[in-house]
Design a protein around this motif. Structure first.
Motif, PDB file in Angstrom:
ATOM      1  N   GLU A 123       0.828  -1.206   0.000  1.00  0.00           N
ATOM      2  CA  GLU A 123       0.000   0.000   0.000  1.00  0.00           C
ATOM      3  C   GLU A 123       0.862   1.255   0.000  1.00  0.00           C
ATOM      4  OE1 GLU A 123      -2.687  -0.248   3.256  1.00  0.00           O
ATOM      5  OE2 GLU A 123      -4.023  -1.632   2.206  1.00  0.00           O
ATOM      6  N   GLY A 125       3.844   1.552  -1.195  1.00  0.00           N
ATOM      7  CA  GLY A 125       4.425   1.686  -2.526  1.00  0.00           C
ATOM      8  C   GLY A 125       3.410   2.170  -3.547  1.00  0.00           C
ATOM      9  N   ARG A 126       2.239   1.544  -3.527  1.00  0.00           N
ATOM     10  CA  ARG A 126       1.200   1.934  -4.491  1.00  0.00           C
ATOM     11  C   ARG A 126       0.774   3.385  -4.281  1.00  0.00           C
ATOM     12  NH1 ARG A 126      -1.612  -1.841  -7.441  1.00  0.00           N
ATOM     13  NH2 ARG A 126      -1.731  -0.023  -8.761  1.00  0.00           N
ATOM     14  N   SER A 127       0.769   3.836  -3.006  1.00  0.00           N
ATOM     15  CA  SER A 127       0.333   5.211  -2.734  1.00  0.00           C
ATOM     16  C   SER A 127       1.309   6.232  -3.319  1.00  0.00           C
ATOM     17  CB  SER A 127       0.178   5.446  -1.228  1.00  0.00           C
ATOM     18  OG  SER A 127       1.426   5.669  -0.612  1.00  0.00           O
ATOM     19  N   THR A 128       2.553   5.809  -3.590  1.00  0.00           N
ATOM     20  CA  THR A 128       3.496   6.726  -4.222  1.00  0.00           C
ATOM     21  C   THR A 128       3.490   6.577  -5.742  1.00  0.00           C
ATOM     22  OG1 THR A 128       5.337   5.168  -4.069  1.00  0.00           O
ATOM     23  CG2 THR A 128       5.068   6.710  -2.238  1.00  0.00           C
ATOM     24  N   GLY A 129       2.607   5.734  -6.259  1.00  0.00           N
ATOM     25  CA  GLY A 129       2.468   5.623  -7.708  1.00  0.00           C
ATOM     26  C   GLY A 129       3.163   4.423  -8.325  1.00  0.00           C
ATOM     27  N   LEU A 130       3.785   3.570  -7.501  1.00  0.00           N
ATOM     28  CA  LEU A 130       4.398   2.356  -8.073  1.00  0.00           C
ATOM     29  C   LEU A 130       3.290   1.446  -8.607  1.00  0.00           C
ATOM     30  CD1 LEU A 130       7.044   1.372  -5.354  1.00  0.00           C
ATOM     31  CD2 LEU A 130       7.488   2.492  -7.519  1.00  0.00           C
ATOM     32  N   SER A 131       3.561   0.777  -9.723  1.00  0.00           N
ATOM     33  CA  SER A 131       2.606  -0.184 -10.256  1.00  0.00           C
ATOM     34  C   SER A 131       2.644  -1.438  -9.390  1.00  0.00           C
ATOM     35  CB  SER A 131       2.958  -0.542 -11.694  1.00  0.00           C
ATOM     36  OG  SER A 131       4.144  -1.304 -11.707  1.00  0.00           O
ATOM     37  N   GLN A 134       5.919  -3.184  -9.996  1.00  0.00           N
ATOM     38  CA  GLN A 134       7.054  -2.490  -9.371  1.00  0.00           C
ATOM     39  C   GLN A 134       7.066  -2.711  -7.863  1.00  0.00           C
ATOM     40  OE1 GLN A 134       6.193   1.472 -10.885  1.00  0.00           O
ATOM     41  NE2 GLN A 134       8.082   1.468 -12.082  1.00  0.00           N
ATOM     42  N   TYR A 138      10.377  -4.337  -6.253  1.00  0.00           N
ATOM     43  CA  TYR A 138      11.305  -3.545  -5.427  1.00  0.00           C
ATOM     44  C   TYR A 138      11.014  -3.628  -3.934  1.00  0.00           C
ATOM     45  CZ  TYR A 138      12.284  -1.563  -9.982  1.00  0.00           C
ATOM     46  OH  TYR A 138      12.600  -1.422 -11.295  1.00  0.00           O
TER      47      TYR A 138
ATOM     48  N   ARG B  49      -8.834   6.325   2.330  1.00  0.00           N
ATOM     49  CA  ARG B  49      -8.252   5.366   1.387  1.00  0.00           C
ATOM     50  C   ARG B  49      -9.013   5.315   0.074  1.00  0.00           C
ATOM     51  NH1 ARG B  49      -5.139   1.271   3.666  1.00  0.00           N
ATOM     52  NH2 ARG B  49      -6.269  -0.329   2.539  1.00  0.00           N
ATOM     53  N   ASN B  52      -7.469   8.077  -2.662  1.00  0.00           N
ATOM     54  CA  ASN B  52      -6.388   7.733  -3.600  1.00  0.00           C
ATOM     55  C   ASN B  52      -6.592   6.329  -4.176  1.00  0.00           C
ATOM     56  OD1 ASN B  52      -5.680   6.132  -1.443  1.00  0.00           O
ATOM     57  ND2 ASN B  52      -3.546   6.787  -1.348  1.00  0.00           N
ATOM     58  N   LEU B  54      -6.793   3.476  -2.823  1.00  0.00           N
ATOM     59  CA  LEU B  54      -6.234   2.269  -2.209  1.00  0.00           C
ATOM     60  C   LEU B  54      -7.394   1.339  -1.903  1.00  0.00           C
ATOM     61  CD1 LEU B  54      -3.392   3.056   0.344  1.00  0.00           C
ATOM     62  CD2 LEU B  54      -3.252   2.044  -1.916  1.00  0.00           C
ATOM     63  N   ILE B  76      -3.874   5.525 -12.852  1.00  0.00           N
ATOM     64  CA  ILE B  76      -3.943   5.680 -11.401  1.00  0.00           C
ATOM     65  C   ILE B  76      -2.547   5.882 -10.794  1.00  0.00           C
ATOM     66  CG2 ILE B  76      -3.922   3.200 -10.894  1.00  0.00           C
ATOM     67  CD1 ILE B  76      -5.984   5.850  -9.038  1.00  0.00           C
ATOM     68  N   ASN B  77      -1.538   5.230 -11.383  1.00  0.00           N
ATOM     69  CA  ASN B  77      -0.192   5.362 -10.830  1.00  0.00           C
ATOM     70  C   ASN B  77       0.335   6.780 -11.009  1.00  0.00           C
ATOM     71  OD1 ASN B  77      -0.210   2.642 -10.113  1.00  0.00           O
ATOM     72  ND2 ASN B  77       0.503   2.049 -12.157  1.00  0.00           N
ATOM     73  N   ARG B  80      -1.663   9.061  -8.495  1.00  0.00           N
ATOM     74  CA  ARG B  80      -1.303   8.906  -7.082  1.00  0.00           C
ATOM     75  C   ARG B  80      -0.062   9.696  -6.688  1.00  0.00           C
ATOM     76  NH1 ARG B  80      -2.527   2.596  -6.825  1.00  0.00           N
ATOM     77  NH2 ARG B  80      -4.626   2.632  -5.963  1.00  0.00           N
ATOM     78  N   GLN B  81       0.775  10.034  -7.674  1.00  0.00           N
ATOM     79  CA  GLN B  81       1.941  10.864  -7.333  1.00  0.00           C
ATOM     80  C   GLN B  81       1.524  12.202  -6.751  1.00  0.00           C
ATOM     81  OE1 GLN B  81       5.294  11.197 -10.203  1.00  0.00           O
ATOM     82  NE2 GLN B  81       3.898  10.030 -11.477  1.00  0.00           N
ATOM     83  N   MET B  85       0.512   9.957   0.920  1.00  0.00           N
ATOM     84  CA  MET B  85      -0.213   9.321   2.025  1.00  0.00           C
ATOM     85  C   MET B  85       0.747   8.892   3.120  1.00  0.00           C
ATOM     86  SD  MET B  85      -3.228   6.528   1.903  1.00  0.00           S
ATOM     87  CE  MET B  85      -4.378   6.457   3.256  1.00  0.00           C
ATOM     88  N   LEU B 104      12.777   5.846  -3.943  1.00  0.00           N
ATOM     89  CA  LEU B 104      12.293   4.745  -4.801  1.00  0.00           C
ATOM     90  C   LEU B 104      11.290   5.229  -5.849  1.00  0.00           C
ATOM     91  CD1 LEU B 104      12.282   1.720  -5.479  1.00  0.00           C
ATOM     92  CD2 LEU B 104      10.397   1.447  -3.860  1.00  0.00           C
ATOM     93  N   ALA B 105      10.242   5.932  -5.391  1.00  0.00           N
ATOM     94  CA  ALA B 105       9.211   6.377  -6.347  1.00  0.00           C
ATOM     95  C   ALA B 105       9.736   7.495  -7.245  1.00  0.00           C
ATOM     96  CB  ALA B 105       7.964   6.831  -5.604  1.00  0.00           C
ATOM     97  N   LYS B 108      11.526   5.357  -9.886  1.00  0.00           N
ATOM     98  CA  LYS B 108      10.758   4.383 -10.653  1.00  0.00           C
ATOM     99  C   LYS B 108       9.454   4.947 -11.207  1.00  0.00           C
ATOM    100  CE  LYS B 108      13.904   1.433  -9.731  1.00  0.00           C
ATOM    101  NZ  LYS B 108      14.903   1.177 -10.784  1.00  0.00           N
ATOM    102  N   VAL B 109       8.911   5.972 -10.568  1.00  0.00           N
ATOM    103  CA  VAL B 109       7.640   6.529 -11.042  1.00  0.00           C
ATOM    104  C   VAL B 109       7.856   7.877 -11.723  1.00  0.00           C
ATOM    105  CG1 VAL B 109       5.285   7.164 -10.426  1.00  0.00           C
ATOM    106  CG2 VAL B 109       6.453   5.362  -9.135  1.00  0.00           C
ATOM    107  N   ARG B 153       9.041  10.736   2.299  1.00  0.00           N
ATOM    108  CA  ARG B 153       8.810   9.881   1.130  1.00  0.00           C
ATOM    109  C   ARG B 153       7.628  10.398   0.316  1.00  0.00           C
ATOM    110  NH1 ARG B 153       7.624   3.674   2.422  1.00  0.00           N
ATOM    111  NH2 ARG B 153       5.804   4.558   3.451  1.00  0.00           N
ATOM    112  N   LEU B 157       7.632  13.681  -3.753  1.00  0.00           N
ATOM    113  CA  LEU B 157       6.981  13.635  -5.063  1.00  0.00           C
ATOM    114  C   LEU B 157       6.195  14.916  -5.349  1.00  0.00           C
ATOM    115  CD1 LEU B 157       5.813   9.956  -4.713  1.00  0.00           C
ATOM    116  CD2 LEU B 157       7.338  10.772  -6.505  1.00  0.00           C
TER     117      LEU B 157
END
Lengths: 221, 246
Positions: A123, A125-131, A134, A138, B49, B52, B54, B76-77, B80-81, B85, B104-105, B108-109, B153, B157
């Motif tokens: 969650e 990770g996903r909340s920062t936009g990772l698929s 991903q 990771y 939740r 975004n 989730l 959605i990805n 979410r940037q 959260m 990380l994001a 990768k994002v 974190r 973004l």
């Protein structure tokens, strides 16, 4: 006694044959372990898909290949497939059998590892936009592998031992070569030599595994 | 009120037979700090939740910064940037350093190179006062520090909105202050924030609006003083009375 079990003259004579076998065993392990891990990874990733159309076939697959004796599977591929017009060499049969059999075991281990990672990790990770993929690559898998490292090691040990099954389908690995040498010399020395080599090959792995297991136990305290 | 940056309409959420959200409307203006309070099980975390995605709302609409979050065509990805959260249990990645968590994001994002990501990540850690802990893993940090890394974190973004889900509930009392400090700082920089929390003192002097939820619905909302001193609804009064006794 020494004459027929640990005869220095025979060792000197058959050493190259046994050494070739050792190299093939190592080579075979270097192929079937990654293959099994790959098969296991695919199964473990499929297990994260909670769709009935994926779940039930997956469960049947894993159950089947865990219940099926690997030796029987190997012989079936080697001796059975030619009747279907498909003649694979012994080496290819070993690779396929291990992909199926040890893949199912590796898959269950990796699945347990993935389950051990809290849902909050994904969650975050996903909340920062990772698929999804991903987050799996990771965040989840590195933790999952670390959590089940002793089990992965232990299974790998079993896989290396199981490469001796290759001797049944004429793959010239350590046991097969030793048997060849034995029939050439009418002496048990080559087999004893092979046994010692197996032990020396696997013992460091066993030691390493013990240390990992102790560390994991200490970490849980 | 300036134009809303978050618009949730008629949000319903079912978990099996449980009807957790029963038609919630929430509008949040740019730069607004909204506090959501309510008894456990009232649906406040679920509402957060849903914003975004989730959690997938059973019905209703959610628009954040002009993006329809529930439209299947929405990436959605990417969306979410823009929505940071922060979780009750921090959820830092234990196998990475603080800086690794923050970058990380970004890499990768947001597609930054490692060098760029490290610069932005260090700046984010600086903002939460933890630049000197960049190389530490979560296990080497206190709870308060972990939560501040989690905030870093999210803000790295450069989100338009920040969601906080009980950010101080898992912290020892003496560590709460440092996290609230960072949140106050964010507020001063003009960040739009939606906070699920029972930190009444913080709500009183930092929130623009307090929303009281009970049983899957918004019962009452208004400025903190009005909600805390003069609630109009009996349920609100009972709840405020309960938490103030503690």
């Amino acid at each position: 006694m020494i004459e027929s079990f640990f005869n220095p003259e025979i060792i000197a004579a058959i050493w190259p044959i046994v050494l070739a076998g050792l190299l093939n065993t190592v080579l075979l392990s270097l192929i079937v372990v990654p293959l099994g891990l790959l098969g296991g990874l695919i199964l473990a990733l499929l297990a994260t898909v909670h769709h009935p159309l994926v779940r039930w076939p997956l469960m049947a697959w894993v159950d089947f290949f865990r219940a099926f004796p690997p030796l029987v599977l190997l012989v079936l591929l080697f001796a059975g497939l030619p009747f279907a017009g498909l003649e694979l060499g012994g080496f290819a049969c070993v690779a396929i059998a291990f992909f199926l059999n040890t893949g199912a075991y590796y898959g269950e281990i990796l699945r347990a590892g993935i389950d051990s990672v809290p849902a909050g990790q994904v969650e975050a990770g996903r909340s920062t936009g990772l698929s999804r993929l991903q987050a799996m690559t990771y965040i989840v898998l590195p933790q999952a592998v670390r959590n089940v490292l002793p089990d992965l090691m232990s299974n790998t040990l079993e896989v290396v031992k199981l490469t001796s099954l290759g001797s049944v389908v004429a793959v010239p690995e350590l046991l097969f070569q030793a048997r060849q040498a034995q029939s050439l010399t009418y002496n048990a020395t080559p087999i004893v030599l092979a046994a010692i080599i197996y032990f020396l090959l696997l013992w460091p792995l066993v030691r390493l595994l013990s240390r990992l297991e102790n560390r994991a136990l200490a970490g849980r305290r | 009120m300036s134009k809303p940056i978050v618009e949730a309409r008629e949000i319903h959420k079912h978990f099996g037979h449980l009807h957790v959200l029963k038609g919630v409307d929430l509008e949040v203006a740019e730069r607004e700090l909204v506090f959501v309070i309510g008894p456990s099980g009232s649906g406040k975390s679920t509402l957060l939740r849903c914003l975004n995605r989730l959690e997938e709302p059973s019905s209703g609409s959610v628009v954040v910064d002009g993006i329809d979050m529930l439209d299947p065509r929405t990436d959605i990805n990417h969306a979410r940037q823009r929505i940071g959260m922060v979780f009750q249990s921090f959820n830092l990645y234990p196998h990475m350093t603080a800086l690794g968590n923050v970058t990380l994001a970004l890499r990768k994002v947001a597609g930054k190179s490692r060098g760029e990501a490290d610069v932005l990540g260090m700046a984010a850690l600086e903002r939460v006062g933890l630049a000197d802990r960049a190389g530490h893993t979560p296990g080497q940090l206190s709870g308060g520090q972990q939560q501040r890394v989690a905030i870093a974190r999210a803000i790295a973004l450069e989100p338009r909105v920040m969601l906080f889900d009980e950010p101080t509930s898992a912290l020892d009392p003496e560590l709460v202050g440092s996290v609230l400090e960072v949140m106050r700082d964010l507020r001063q920089s003009g960040m739009t924030m939606i906070v699920v929390s029972h930190e009444m003192g913080f709500a009183r002097n930092a929130a623009d609006r307090v929303v009281f939820m009970d049983d899957g619905l918004i019962v009452e909302q208004g400025p903190p003083a009005a909600i805390f001193e003069n609630p109009t609804q009996e349920r609100t009064r009972a709840f405020i009375g309960q938490i103030q006794r503690h």
